[in-house]
Each structure stands twice: as structure tokens, then as C-alpha cells.
Design a protein around this motif. Structure first.
Motif, mmCIF file in Angstrom:
data_model
loop_
_atom_site.group_PDB
_atom_site.id
_atom_site.type_symbol
_atom_site.label_atom_id
_atom_site.label_comp_id
_atom_site.label_asym_id
_atom_site.label_seq_id
_atom_site.Cartn_x
_atom_site.Cartn_y
_atom_site.Cartn_z
ATOM 1 N N ILE A 94 0.840 -1.459 0.303
ATOM 2 C CA ILE A 94 -0.122 -0.077 0.058
ATOM 3 C C ILE A 94 0.962 1.052 -0.207
ATOM 4 O O ILE A 94 0.535 2.215 -0.554
ATOM 5 C CB ILE A 94 -0.862 0.135 0.585
ATOM 6 C CG1 ILE A 94 -2.043 -1.310 1.399
ATOM 7 C CG2 ILE A 94 -2.216 0.854 1.274
ATOM 8 C CD1 ILE A 94 -2.631 -1.833 0.209
ATOM 9 N N ARG A 95 1.843 1.416 0.571
ATOM 10 C CA ARG A 95 2.754 2.503 1.112
ATOM 11 C C ARG A 95 4.134 2.801 -0.530
ATOM 12 O O ARG A 95 4.079 3.882 -1.236
ATOM 13 C CB ARG A 95 4.197 2.208 1.978
ATOM 14 C CG ARG A 95 5.447 2.950 1.635
ATOM 15 C CD ARG A 95 4.980 4.355 2.395
ATOM 16 N NE ARG A 95 5.860 5.696 1.798
ATOM 17 C CZ ARG A 95 7.748 5.334 2.843
ATOM 18 N NH1 ARG A 95 6.959 4.118 4.032
ATOM 19 N NH2 ARG A 95 7.674 5.888 2.666
ATOM 20 N N ALA A 96 3.740 1.271 -1.357
ATOM 21 C CA ALA A 96 4.528 1.340 -2.911
ATOM 22 C C ALA A 96 2.660 2.539 -3.638
ATOM 23 O O ALA A 96 3.728 3.795 -4.360
ATOM 24 C CB ALA A 96 4.614 0.199 -3.427
ATOM 25 N N HIS A 97 1.883 2.046 -3.781
ATOM 26 C CA HIS A 97 0.970 2.584 -3.999
ATOM 27 C C HIS A 97 0.983 4.014 -4.041
ATOM 28 O O HIS A 97 0.138 4.897 -4.723
ATOM 29 C CB HIS A 97 -0.703 1.674 -4.191
ATOM 30 C CG HIS A 97 -0.959 0.056 -4.979
ATOM 31 N ND1 HIS A 97 -0.260 0.199 -6.177
ATOM 32 C CD2 HIS A 97 -1.218 -0.800 -3.803
ATOM 33 C CE1 HIS A 97 -0.477 -0.761 -6.355
ATOM 34 N NE2 HIS A 97 -0.962 -1.830 -5.144
ATOM 35 N N GLN A 98 0.895 4.168 -2.748
ATOM 36 C CA GLN A 98 0.823 5.731 -1.929
ATOM 37 C C GLN A 98 2.056 6.643 -2.889
ATOM 38 O O GLN A 98 1.362 7.709 -3.424
ATOM 39 C CB GLN A 98 0.388 6.220 -0.618
ATOM 40 C CG GLN A 98 0.297 7.023 0.039
ATOM 41 C CD GLN A 98 1.433 7.621 0.333
ATOM 42 O OE1 GLN A 98 2.705 6.954 0.085
ATOM 43 N NE2 GLN A 98 1.033 9.405 0.369
ATOM 44 N N GLU A 99 2.755 5.808 -2.787
ATOM 45 C CA GLU A 99 3.999 7.058 -3.558
ATOM 46 C C GLU A 99 3.328 7.362 -4.603
ATOM 47 O O GLU A 99 3.737 7.989 -5.096
ATOM 48 C CB GLU A 99 5.258 5.737 -2.930
ATOM 49 C CG GLU A 99 5.659 6.111 -1.546
ATOM 50 C CD GLU A 99 6.195 7.337 -0.887
ATOM 51 O OE1 GLU A 99 6.319 8.675 -1.966
ATOM 52 O OE2 GLU A 99 6.560 7.056 -0.560
ATOM 53 N N ARG A 100 2.978 6.062 -5.652
ATOM 54 C CA ARG A 100 3.119 6.206 -7.013
ATOM 55 C C ARG A 100 1.456 7.038 -6.925
ATOM 56 O O ARG A 100 2.060 8.056 -8.082
ATOM 57 C CB ARG A 100 2.160 5.009 -7.644
ATOM 58 C CG ARG A 100 2.424 4.902 -9.333
ATOM 59 C CD ARG A 100 2.244 3.557 -9.301
ATOM 60 N NE ARG A 100 3.535 2.525 -9.381
ATOM 61 C CZ ARG A 100 3.753 1.478 -8.524
ATOM 62 N NH1 ARG A 100 2.819 0.898 -7.404
ATOM 63 N NH2 ARG A 100 4.267 0.683 -7.772
ATOM 64 N N GLU A 101 0.187 7.346 -6.944
ATOM 65 C CA GLU A 101 -0.821 8.087 -6.775
ATOM 66 C C GLU A 101 -0.296 9.572 -5.339
ATOM 67 O O GLU A 101 -0.541 10.178 -6.104
ATOM 68 C CB GLU A 101 -1.239 7.376 -6.387
ATOM 69 C CG GLU A 101 -1.841 6.151 -7.107
ATOM 70 C CD GLU A 101 -2.022 5.932 -8.532
ATOM 71 O OE1 GLU A 101 -2.329 7.229 -9.003
ATOM 72 O OE2 GLU A 101 -2.121 5.075 -9.109
ATOM 73 N N ARG B 177 9.035 7.543 -5.861
ATOM 74 C CA ARG B 177 8.163 9.108 -5.494
ATOM 75 C C ARG B 177 8.957 9.624 -6.753
ATOM 76 O O ARG B 177 7.906 10.817 -7.095
ATOM 77 C CB ARG B 177 8.720 9.033 -3.761
ATOM 78 C CG ARG B 177 8.809 10.871 -3.936
ATOM 79 C CD ARG B 177 8.867 10.565 -2.508
ATOM 80 N NE ARG B 177 7.938 10.142 -1.171
ATOM 81 C CZ ARG B 177 8.589 10.001 0.515
ATOM 82 N NH1 ARG B 177 9.261 11.793 0.320
ATOM 83 N NH2 ARG B 177 7.749 9.792 1.031
ATOM 84 N N SER B 178 9.987 9.312 -7.076
ATOM 85 C CA SER B 178 10.653 10.507 -7.729
ATOM 86 C C SER B 178 10.131 10.723 -9.150
ATOM 87 O O SER B 178 9.322 11.814 -9.960
ATOM 88 C CB SER B 178 12.339 9.774 -7.977
ATOM 89 O OG SER B 178 13.101 10.734 -8.801
ATOM 90 N N ASP B 179 9.893 9.048 -9.548
ATOM 91 C CA ASP B 179 9.237 9.495 -10.672
ATOM 92 C C ASP B 179 7.376 10.114 -10.810
ATOM 93 O O ASP B 179 7.246 10.609 -11.253
ATOM 94 C CB ASP B 179 8.491 7.853 -11.502
ATOM 95 C CG ASP B 179 10.180 7.620 -11.415
ATOM 96 O OD1 ASP B 179 11.086 8.135 -11.965
ATOM 97 O OD2 ASP B 179 10.172 5.923 -11.838
#
Length: 575
Positions: free
Chosen positions: A483-490, A564-566
Motif C-alpha cells: 500500500i505504501r508503494a501505491h501511495q507513493e505512486r499516486e 516517489r521520484s517518478d
């Protein structure tokens, strides 16, 4: 000559409902049941006392754990896994396993205690209408209201759970049905009905393959046997087909085979994604090609795939429901594999060597990727792969940590992988226990995220009580990683409600008489893993390695900081 009717065995003397039910399970070949005891089905518990030589009751700590174990048993054996739970809260706790069995097409039967018919429809203590509760996540849900009909319902439950697309059945057991007595005949053991391809369908398949320049074979679903897998290997060899396995169905095909191309679905390598997308003939056997396998219906588009599609599935209702096939074939995997076992091309595939080429690309992808921090999970996953027997069973629940064994481990075939395609958390530990109970001589390794593990860690009590020597690898990064990966993506940089403090898992396992160690570096992993394996094998008790690593390394070849950077760059470009 046996003169008994094929429809019924001789009637016995009067038995209560619990005795009748357990007698039916013995006739159906059940050797193990998973349960959390409840007063609502006491006659069944009492009946188990007289048959301890035939049925092993596994007393679990919570109903979701018991249900997961039954589901895993169904995956491993192809026979319905059996679970007993009490009414109300027991049934709701077990519902996650029923949903898993439904989406994973696993044969399973859940027995639920129920209030007596004399109290029904009064919202009595813990009363639930199970037909409404389970209706959309089972193949059949029913309530046995008459004691004398128990044999009929049990036989039907086994037939329904295993026929067509396998799945779960739920039977509610009112107390008066179980306490009541009846003189009734038993029903013989069920026989599974098989669906097989027609000769015309097989001939059409051969013609389509010979017309294709870039065919691809995709295997998945349930019901595979070692014989069927070997037959599909021969089929792939003769037609020079690259072979992929559907999302979390890595056991369907030997990953060591020179035609194996990899794991098709979320997080697959770009080379494999391109190979499936650009195939001009996709032969999908046993798999529904759901959202995960098709990567959101993009690699295989719905309703009209860009590839010619041969879809082989045991339930005709699934054919054409999501993907429009060029050639639909209503057949189960065992019958289909047998039908193509003697099929050969009319001419040599010639220069086409796509199967071997795909396997070389797959092997190249298995080189461990770089990762931040002292402990590289890619390296650890490769170490496990290279230091356990090939018949080892690997279990996972849900989370990014599961990408590590699925990216690097080479699964040998049926029984070597237990993974919920539905993505349900808390599955890995109960599944590992079920796997070790079913195959005590096999090595069983459970991969578990720190959050996933804590959803069912109480089942360590089962491993302790029944001397189950499994090894658990707990990936401790202190966050809900997926979920953290999804959160950073969105929503990059806006992290909230995704972290948690953990106990010291290496100490916790000792409370269950197991072995625990903290591992925080590549150098420490190998020796620690050897110690854990040795303890599990010699003491027949669980061992646990707590893997502490840099949380930035969220998945193979991926970091949270890069995600996050992307995402920030995309946002800046959109302004």
C-alpha cells in the motif's frame, strides 16, 4: 460380485446426525479436518472420538486459520479440504478462506454449526442466514434440516466442490439435525465428472498452432496432477511452445523445463509481457486469465484479445464471459492434457525455437538485482532457491515480499507452491502448516510480510502442538509495503497510516517452543537459514528468521524513493 446398490450402502442402526456426518466423511476419503470447536456442532466432535484412527482433527486457534488450512489442503490434493466452525462469529471469521477458495477455484467444504430449526428466524444467539451470507462466494450453500438427508447432502457437496470449475461448498448444520437420530443408508464415495475436448476441437487446435508464428502456452487454474503436467511438457516440446504460468500458479509447470518462459501477471519482466502481448496465438489452459494475470486486461484485452485465443476451461460458462475466444474448449486440465499427449505437428516447427529462447531470457532475469542496505532480499531469495530440495513447498500470503520467491524460486511442479490468487493476507503460515501435515517429509518454507504474518501468527500454536517443522521468513520493514508503494505512486510524499511498530518476532517464536534469529545482512543469511532448516527438520517445530532490511527496497529492482521520484516528475510534467 458386489450386489449392493450403486446408489446406497446398507442402512445402519440409528445414529445421531453427528455420527452420520462423520461416517460420510470417512466414506468420502477424508483423512484430516481443520476446526475450531464450538458447541453448535458438538455431536460431530463427539463422533470424531470414535474415528481417530481414520480422521485426524487439527484444532486451530482461529477460524480464518482453520479455513486457510482446509483451502490449502484442497489445493494440494485436489480433494475438498474440510473445515468445521461454529455459528455466527465462527462463520464470519472463516469467510475469508471461503472467498479465497472461490476465486482460486479450490475444492473445499465448510461445515457451520447453526441454531436449531425451532429457533430459526428469531435472530437467536449467533444466528446467521448462511444462504444469504455465502451465496455469492460459493458454488453451493445449503442447510441440512433433516437428519436422514445428511448422506445425500454430503455426497452432493463433494460432487459440486470438485466438478467443473472446483470451488467451495458451505453446509449449515442446525443443532436439532445433529442431535436427532435416524436409520439411514450411507451414500458411496463420489466420482468426479471430467469434461474432455472433442476430436474436432483438438484438430482445430493443431491447425491453429501450425498457422501461428508466435504461439504461447499459458497454464493455470486448479486440478493439475503430475501426470497432466508431464503431458503438457511433451506437448510444449513437440510444438516448440514457450510456456508461462498464470498469476500465482507457478506449480502448474516445471520451472526448470527448457520451454519455461516465466510467471505471467503483475510485476512480470517487460520481455515476458512483450512476448505474451505480441503472440499471435495464446493457448490458455485451466486459467480464467483474471485481472492479475492479464495485468488489468491489457496484456490480454477484454472482450476481444489481440491474439487468437484458444481458451480451455472446465466450466463452459466461463468461456466467452470475459474474453472472446477463437476456439473455446470445455475441458478440465487432466482431460485436455491427456487429449494432446499424442498430438504432434504434421511438420517440424522448423527454425522456430521460441520455447528455448524464452527460457534463456527467463534465466537471465533470475540474476539477483541490487537493493539498498546490508540485506539484499534478492540475494536471500536466490540462496533459498539454491539450498533446498526441489520438492520443497513455498507458501506466501499477500504483499510485495511475495514477489521475491515468485521472481527467483524455480518451482518443480504440483505441490511446490501454495499462494492465494485472490491476494488474501494471513494465508502463508496456515498453508505451510497444512502442507507439512500432508507431506511431512517435504521441506516447507513460508514467506511472510510482517503485517501479513501477524494476521494469523496464532496458528504457530498448531505447529507447536502437532510438531510441524516449517521455516518462516518474516520480512520486517515496519510498513504496509504494498500500500505504501501505491501511495507513493499516486500521492507521493504524503505518507500517513502506513507504518507500525513490531514485536521482536525472533523472541515471539520461542514462546511457541520454536527457533528464532534476527538476520540483517547478506553474510548472516546463509548460516542462519541453515540453522533454521536443521532445527525444523530435527525438532519438528517451527523456526523463524526475522529479516530486517531497508524499507526503501520495496520489491525486486524497485525502491520507494524511485517510485516517489517518478510520481513527482509526472505531476510536474502534467502542470
Amino acid at each position: 460380485m458386489n450386489k449392493q446398490s450403486p446408489q446406497a450402502l446398507p442402512a445402519r442402526t440409528a445414529r445421531n446426525g453427528g455420527q452420520i456426518l462423520i461416517d460420510q466423511l470417512i466414506i468420502q476419503g477424508v483423512k484430516r479436518v481443520f476446526l475450531v470447536p464450538g458447541e453448535s456442532y458438538l455431536p460431530c466432535i463427539d463422533a470424531l472420538y470414535d474415528h481417530q484412527d481414520k480422521i485426524q482433527p487439527i484444532v486451530c486457534r482461529q477460524e480464518s486459520g482453520a479455513g486457510y488450512m482446509a483451502e490449502a489442503q484442497g489445493k494440494l490434493t485436489g480433494e475438498p479440504g474440510i473445515c468445521f466452525v461454529t455459528r455466527g462469529p465462527g462463520a464470519t471469521n472463516a469467510s475469508i478462506a471461503v472467498h479465497t477458495a472461490y476465486q482460486d477455484s479450490t475444492p473445499m467444504i465448510l461445515f457451520v454449526g447453526q441454531v436449531g430449526n425451532d429457533f430459526y428466524e428469531r435472530e437467536a444467539f449467533q444466528e446467521v442466514d448462511y444462504r444469504r451470507m455465502f451465496g455469492q462466494m460459493t458454488k453451493w450453500v445449503a442447510q441440512i434440516d433433516r437428519t436422514e438427508r445428511i448422506p445425500e447432502f454430503i455426497a452432493r457437496a463433494f460432487a459440486v466442490a470438485t466438478s467443473g470449475r472446483p470451488g467451495p461448498v458451505v453446509l449449515a448444520l442446525p443443532e436439532d439435525t445433529l442431535w436427532g437420530k435416524a436409520t439411514v443408508a450411507d451414500v458411496p464415495r463420489y466420482r468426479r465428472a471430467h469434461s474432455a475436448p472433442t476430436p474436432d476441437a483438438v484438430a482445430s487446435l493443431a491447425e491453429l498452432i501450425e498457422q501461428a508464428e508466435r504461439p504461447f502456452l499459458l497454464l493455470g487454474g486448479s486440478g493439475w496432477t503430475p501426470a497432466a503436467s508431464r503431458q503438457m511438457e511433451g506437448f510444449a516440446e513437440r510444438f516448440a511452445l514457450p510456456v508461462g504460468v498464470a498469476w500465482r500458479r507457478l506449480e502448474c509447470f516445471d520451472n526448470h523445463h527448457p520451454n519455461f518462459a516465466g510467471h505471467v501477471g503483475w510485476a512480470m519482466p517487460e520481455s515476458l509481457r512483450k512476448r505474451v502481448q505480441e503472440s499471435d496465438l495464446l493457448i490458455a489452459v485451466g486459467t480464467r486469465m483474471g485481472e492479475a494475470t492479464s495485468e488489468g486486461y491489457t496484456v490480454v484485452e477484454s472482450p476481444l484479445p489481440r491474439q487468437r485465443l484458444v481458451h480451455v476451461y472446465p466450466d463452459a460458462n466461463e468461456l466467452g464471459r470475459v474474453f472472446h475466444p477463437t476456439l473455446p474448449i470445455a475441458a478440465d486440465v487432466v482431460s485436455f492434457a491427456a487429449a494432446v499427449a499424442e498430438l504432434s505437428p504434421s511438420r517440424s516447427p522448423g527454425a522456430r525455437n521460441a520455447g528455448h529462447d524464452a527460457h534463456q531470457v527467463y534465466l537471465a532475469e533470475q540474476e539477483p538485482k541490487a537493493a539498498p542496505g546490508a540485506l539484499n532480499l534478492n540475494v536471500a531469495a536466490c540462496h533459498v532457491r539454491d539450498n533446498v530440495p526441489q520438492d520443497t513447498c513455498i507458501t506466501v500470503g499477500a504483499g510485495n515480499y511475495a514477489l521475491y520467491p515468485h521472481a527467483y524460486y524455480r518451482f518443480k511442479g504440483v505441490g511446490t507452491s501454495l499462494a492465494p490468487t485472490v491476494g488474501s493476507m494471513g494465508y502463508g503460515l496456515p498453508a505451510a502448516i497444512a502442507a507439512k501435515l500432508e507431506n511431512p517429509d517435504r521441506t516447507v518454507i513460508c514467506y511472510a510480510g510482517d503485517g501479513c504474518f501477524q494476521m494469523n501468527l496464532q496458528e504457530l500454536g498448531v505447529a507447536m502442538q502437532y510438531r510441524v517443522g516449517i521455516v518462516v521468513l518474516v520480512f520486517n520493514n515496519g510498513i504496509w509495503g504494498t500500500i505504501r508503494a501505491h501511495q507513493e505512486r499516486e500521492f507521493p510524499g504524503r505518507t500517513v497510516a502506513l507504518g507500525f511498530d513490531n514485536p521482536e518476532f525472533s523472541e515471539l517464536i520461542r514462546a511457541y517452543r520454536g527457533y528464532g534469529e534476527i538476520v540483517a545482512s547478506d553474510e548472516a543469511f546463509g548460516p542462519a537459514f541453515a540453522r533454521a532448516l536443521a532445527f525444523a527438520n530435527t525438532q519438528q517445530l517451527p523456526a523463524l528468521l526475522e529479516l530486517r532490511y531497508d524499507a526503501d527496497g520495496i520489491a525486486p529492482g524497485m525502491t520507494l524513493s524511485q517510485i516517489r521520484s517518478d510520481a513527482l516528475a509526472r505531476q510536474a510534467g502534467a502542470k
